[in-house]
Design an enzyme around this catalytic site. Structure first.
Site, PDB file in Angstrom:
ATOM      1  N   LEU A 151       0.745  -1.118  -0.021  1.00 12.28           N
ATOM      2  CA  LEU A 151       0.235   0.095  -0.027  1.00 12.28           C
ATOM      3  C   LEU A 151       1.031   1.123  -0.179  1.00 12.28           C
ATOM      4  CD1 LEU A 151      -2.745  -0.794   2.611  1.00 12.28           C
ATOM      5  CD2 LEU A 151      -3.085  -1.174   0.062  1.00 12.28           C
ATOM      6  N   LYS A 152       0.402   2.287  -0.563  1.00 14.66           N
ATOM      7  CA  LYS A 152       1.158   3.577  -0.611  1.00 14.66           C
ATOM      8  C   LYS A 152       0.362   4.459   0.189  1.00 14.66           C
ATOM      9  CE  LYS A 152       3.513   6.971  -3.547  1.00 14.66           C
ATOM     10  NZ  LYS A 152       3.749   7.771  -2.689  1.00 14.66           N
ATOM     11  N   HIS A 153       0.944   4.742   1.216  1.00 14.44           N
ATOM     12  CA  HIS A 153       0.188   5.559   2.351  1.00 14.44           C
ATOM     13  C   HIS A 153       0.233   7.204   2.187  1.00 14.44           C
ATOM     14  CE1 HIS A 153      -0.817   2.568   5.533  1.00 14.44           C
ATOM     15  NE2 HIS A 153       0.182   2.161   4.868  1.00 14.44           N
TER      16      HIS A 153
END
Length: 1104
Positions: A151-153
């Site tokens: 995931l790219k936060h």
């Protein structure tokens, strides 16, 4: 969003001409002093090679063996032993006596440099996204690699190297970003360890210091400005663990990161591994199905279903961040990664959370809210709350407030001139030297190292170096250099180096030199985990439209909306959607929503622009109300309504917010509005604006004169006229707009250089308001890595200008600063290579004409010409950094400019024969441009083809059948059966329309789920046989029963209860209703015609 780089004197420094390239030697001997000690003559190869760091076991200090030492310790590798405290630190040594100025570089001068904090290297993939996908699938399919997805936060890069090693943002330290980061990291420890937290914090910091390690995190918080959604909680996620050692940084694999984090109870990201062709192709298909409407819940669920291994995050994105998901990061990793991950998950279960129910004290938001007066108050309050383990001293943030933290720029010069004390230092010198020689867009900012204040003496100086790469082009150019010099260390993101300049009287040690040279042989890693360099660095960032509509379309469009108005804003967001390849349906939905947003926010705010750091205070309530109107709107918005109010606790951030877009520009699909600025072809019944994104000396005025006087104009009856910029009083482009309104169907030759996006926006606005097309004409040139015009082109432009006499704009041979003026124009294009430059013009205006300039068979630019141009560019950079746009005849470098202008003229005159011979004849250039303009004026022009890919268009998987073969089958059935012939009569047109799209649906996203649709991707574009066995029909619809065959022995199973090919539906009847035909036949409400023998037709499996 990342911390803005600290303010300070941005003036460049002139690097000393003679830089010593020879190596010195340094061993890490024990000493009672704080000065480095050179090795003795007996130093062995083995000992110096031990300077290369070796991997450590991770774990707690109390529960594992201590760090492997490299030789013995010395002041070079230690933090000062004076014991910094929050008060009483003696910084007088740093600022007393002008130590740096008095520090001279001679044969006894050495430098020891060590990386103190860094993030992964940034490799700019030269392939398109589709090429990267194809290569990734190929490698996984062959068992050469595994695809890892995380995931790219939405947050800021935060790096931590221990309480003495320091806390860092992407390009800065000692500010509100790092204070917030340290606070949140400390709070994570208290939450995870409960009452044991103080002891574990001390052990953790000691472990990082002894092992020279750095952990990198995504810092997600609501106090540092808005991204796509305000997080519900403030947290960090560990994204990298790095062993810095005494050599090249070594990054942990993801399984090692998870093992490390679970032992220390640090938060980890959600990670998926794809190790088979089926899973990796399913992943890409799942993203394409979700990229326009995916939220955290639906994305994680789909990836869980198609991945081979799923490792949930320590903190659920939905619970701490929210549903709006920025994106995914996919990268190639070792084929052993799945096995390693399984071992880690078996041996290291998720740790408990002992502090979950404890009172952890004031939260980040409460502290920021209580100290709203200034940034320093907020930082002090946060650091006081952290405790002694993470912040034994606030010297990194405040130092000696009566003196600046930044050091003189001569640190870099002396760093490069000094002899390297070890191999690591020599490699860092090599990096900096190359970046300066190649003039990469980077700053080298030096600061006093306050942690080493007690160790400073006149012959022993300590500094911190921040390497700040200003643009992605810098990484691209550096990566290109690495292809020619494989031994170069990578260029890291978040790059901080400790520098120690010192004197030694030991003299040079030839054995140590040889040892260091041998050490270099051990540094080349060759292939990473069996992967070639290009493959090891394959990575792709994939962002979701629900995030992009907030950040890129709403937030980043605020300045355009408030400055230039709704029309310019519409042009902006249409172009963004075109670049992304947004599907037609979503474009229409977004246009409606964004137009309404623009009217709403302008009505509410008037001319007071909404702040980008708090834009969600207005955008989120608007989006929530918009989403409530219909299910379609809710899907478009993704999620809204859980707004976190930040006005009372927002941290005070000095400077603009920064966002890493990382978008790959492509030609998109047809825009959704009837009057787009970008046209697929220029219409011949409209007006035409011909303009020149060029540089003085490109012959545009001479060209305009020839075009104006050309017999027959451009082959039609539209009037042609020109407006010369040098003869227009006042602002030029508003005058052009006036002329366009007076003569809307005319062809306007805009004889003025149009060098920047602000001018291009004005031209776009004219096109939209006056129904015109615009055609950019650019001088043809290969360009450089960062400029669309090469030095060869620049030399010709300067040569032409300096031959002019009586120029209307006073830019001719009599102009004392003509060279400076052309360099100023040249730098207006800086930051784009030729391909990027041309692609943007085509994306904006739909056409491009290249004006021939240089002969292709010319010899290289003479060295004296190249040299004088490069000297001018260096001087321009010095001048502009110190004085901005101040005239060259004024300021610090006035004398240097006078000298250079004379040298330029002398050099160009001496090479006049060469510069004249390499130019394409003027008549030939005019003829070619005129012919292309005629084609455009006739409306026959089509822009250069480019790769087009529609993202987000996957709704269902189907087998696409050839219309001709299905039509042939129907003709045979009609010929053999009068009833069928009678049924088909009168329906030919509507049936033909259906046949153009004839297909067998296998699965639909809404009915069967994203993962099910994505599972067919392993057979994408493969031919699949379909057997047609019967035709069922009534007075409302008709369809063929289909039996799907197999591919490579594997049967392709349709998820539809009745696989079929819809042939016809009556007006008002949807294709979906054809699914009921078998039941209607059983009820006697439909007829059936058996096809005997069955007919087999093959078609490719595709996504629609």
């Amino acid at each position: 969003m990342d911390a803005p780089f600290e303010s300070g004197d941005s003036s460049a420094t002139v690097v000393a001409e003679a830089v010593n390239n020879q190596f010195g030697g340094l061993s890490l001997k024990e000493s009672n002093t704080n000065a480095p000690v050179l090795p003795s003559q007996t130093t062995s190869n083995h000992r110096v090679q031990n300077l290369v760091w070796k991997p450590k076991s991770y774990g707690t200090v109390s529960g594992s063996s201590s760090a492997t030492e490299v030789g013995k310790t010395s002041a070079v590798s230690q933090i000062g032993s004076s014991g910094d405290t929050k008060v009483g630190l003696n910084l007088s040594k740093i600022f007393g006596g002008n130590l740096l100025e008095k520090f001279s570089v001679d044969k006894s001068t050495y430098c020891h440099a060590q990386i103190r904090a860094t993030f992964y290297p940034k490799f700019e993939n030269e392939k398109t996204d589709q090429e990267i996908r194809t290569r990734m699938i190929e490698m996984v399919s062959k068992g050469l690699a595994t695809l890892e997805v995380s995931l790219k936060h939405s947050g800021s890069l935060f790096m931590y190297a221990g309480h003495k090693g320091g806390a860092y943002a992407k390009n800065s330290f000692g500010n509100i970003y790092t204070a917030v980061g340290v606070f949140v990291l400390s709070r994570m420890f208290r939450e995870a360890w409960g009452t044991k937290a103080p002891k574990k914090e001390a052990e953790f910091n000691d472990f990082l210091e002894k092992n020279r390690m750095c952990i990198s995190m995504e810092l997600v918080t609501a106090v540092l400005g808005d991204h796509g959604q305000r997080p519900l909680d403030d947290y960090v996620v560990v994204t990298a663990v790095t062993e810095l050692g005494n050599g090249k940084p070594q990054f942990y694999s993801t399984s090692e990161i998870i093992s490390f984090c679970r032992k220390w109870r640090l938060p980890t990201n959600h990670v998926w591994l794809f190790s088979t062709r089926k899973s990796v192709t399913s992943f890409f298909a799942a993203f394409d199905a979700l990229c326009e409407e995916g939220i955290a819940t639906s994305v994680c669920r789909a990836l869980d279903e198609v991945a081979d291994i799923s490792v949930p995050a320590s903190k659920d994105h939905v619970k701490v961040q929210g549903e709006i998901l920025e994106g995914l990061v996919a990268r190639i990793v070792s084929s052993q990664s799945s096995r390693d991950m399984e071992n880690v998950l078996r041996d290291h279960p998720p740790p408990p959370c002992d502090g979950a129910n404890l009172d952890l004290g004031l939260s980040l938001r409460e502290i920021c809210a209580a100290h709203r007066s200034n940034e320093k108050q907020q930082m002090r309050a946060l650091l006081r709350s952290v405790g002694p383990s993470f912040c034994p001293s606030d010297v990194e943030w405040f130092g000696d407030e009566s003196h600046p933290k930044s050091a003189d720029k001569s640190v870099i010069t002396k760093f490069l001139q000094s002899q390297p004390a070890d191999y690591s230092t020599s490699k860092l010198q090599e990096m900096v030297r190359l970046m300066k020689e190649k003039r990469l867009p980077a700053a080298f900012k030096c600061y006093h190292n306050f942690h080493r204040a007690e160790d400073i003496s006149p012959d022993n100086l300590f500094y911190k170096l921040v390497v700040h790469v200003h643009s992605d082009s810098g990484f691209r150019r550096y990566h290109k250099e690495m292809r020619h010099m494989p031994s170069l260390w990578p260029l890291y993101r978040g790059f901080f180096v400790d520098i120690n300049l010192f004197k030694s009287n030991k003299g040079r040690d030839l054995m140590a030199l040889k040892s260091i040279d041998n050490a270099s042989e051990n540094d080349g890693r060759g292939e990473k985990d069996g992967l070639a360099d290009d493959d090891a660095n394959l990575m792709i960032k994939m962002k979701f439209l629900t995030y992009k509509l907030r950040t890129f379309l709403i937030r980043n469009g605020l300045s355009i909306l408030f400055k230039d108005g709704a029309a310019a804003y519409k042009t902006y967001y249409l172009r963004q959607m075109k670049i992304w390849g947004t599907s037609d349906g979503k474009q229409k939905e977004l246009c409606k929503m964004l137009d309404e947003w623009a009217a709403y926010i302008r009505r509410k705010c008037g001319n007071d622009q909404l702040s980008s750091s708090t834009y969600l205070s207005e955008a989120e309530p608007f989006l929530e109300q918009y989403a409530k109107r219909s299910p379609k709107n809710h899907i478009l918005i993704g999620s809204a309504g859980n707004l976190v109010r930040t006005e009372d606790f927002l941290a005070i951030v000095d400077g603009d917010l920064d966002e890493e877009g990382d978008l790959v520009k492509k030609q998109g699909v047809t825009p959704a509005t009837p009057e787009p600025a970008v046209k697929e072809a220029v219409q011949k019944d409209e007006g035409l604006i011909v303009f020149f994104p060029g540089i003085p000396g490109s012959a545009k005025s001479a060209l305009c004169k020839e075009l104006l006087n050309a017999p027959g104009g451009f082959g039609d009856d539209r009037p042609v006229h020109t407006l010369m910029g040098d003869l227009v009083k006042g602002k030029y482009w508003p005058k052009v707009a006036d002329e366009r309104r007076k003569k809307p169907q005319s062809i306007m030759l805009a004889d003025k250089n149009a060098p920047n996006e602000d001018v291009w926006r004005q031209i776009e606005d004219m096109c939209r308001r006056t129904r015109a097309s615009a055609v950019p004409i650019v001088a043809d040139s290969e360009g450089t890595d960062t400029n669309p015009y090469s030095l060869d082109a620049l030399a010709v432009f300067m040569f032409r200008v300096l031959q002019r006499v009586n120029h209307p704009g006073k830019l001719d041979k009599e102009s004392s600063n003509a060279g400076y003026v052309l360099l100023m124009f040249y730098h207006l294009y800086e930051g784009k290579n030729r391909n990027e430059f041309e692609s943007e013009l085509i994306e904006r205006f739909g056409s491009l004409i290249k004006m021939p300039l240089l002969k292709s068979d010319r010899t290289p630019l003479p060295d004296p010409v190249k040299s004088v141009l490069e000297e001018g560019i260096d001087l321009f950079n010095l001048h502009s950094r110190r004085h901005g746009r101040l005239e060259s005849t004024k300021g610090t470098y006035a004398a240097e400019w006078t000298k250079w202008e004379k040298q330029l003229r002398d050099t160009l005159v001496a090479n006049s024969e060469y510069l004249s011979s390499i130019q394409v004849p003027f008549e030939s250039m005019v003829h070619q441009v005129r012919e292309e303009l005629k084609t455009i004026a006739k409306g026959d022009y089509k822009p250069p083809s480019s790769e087009k890919r529609k993202h987000g268009s996957i709704v269902f998987a189907a087998i696409n059948l050839p219309a001709t073969q299905v039509h042939s089958l129907l003709e045979k059935l009609a010929a053999a059966n009068p009833t069928m012939r009678s049924f088909l009569e009168g329906k030919k047109k509507s049936i033909q329309e259906k046949l153009e799209r004839s297909h067998v649906t296998l699965a639909h996203k809404r009915s069967h789920g994203v993962a099910t649709v994505a599972s067919y991707s392993q057979h994408l574009n493969r031919e699949v046989p379909v057997e047609l066995t019967e035709l069922i029909y009534n007075d409302k619809m008709a369809a063929l029963t289909a039996h799907v065959g197999s591919v490579d022995g594997e049967t392709v199973v349709s998820k539809n209860e009745w696989p079929h090919v819809t042939l016809w539906t009556a007006e008002g009847v949807t294709a979906k209703e054809a699914n009921t035909l078998p039941q209607l036949y059983l009820e006697g409400k439909a007829s059936r015609l058996v096809i005997d023998p069955p007919v087999s037709i093959s078609g490719p499996l595709e996504f629609f």
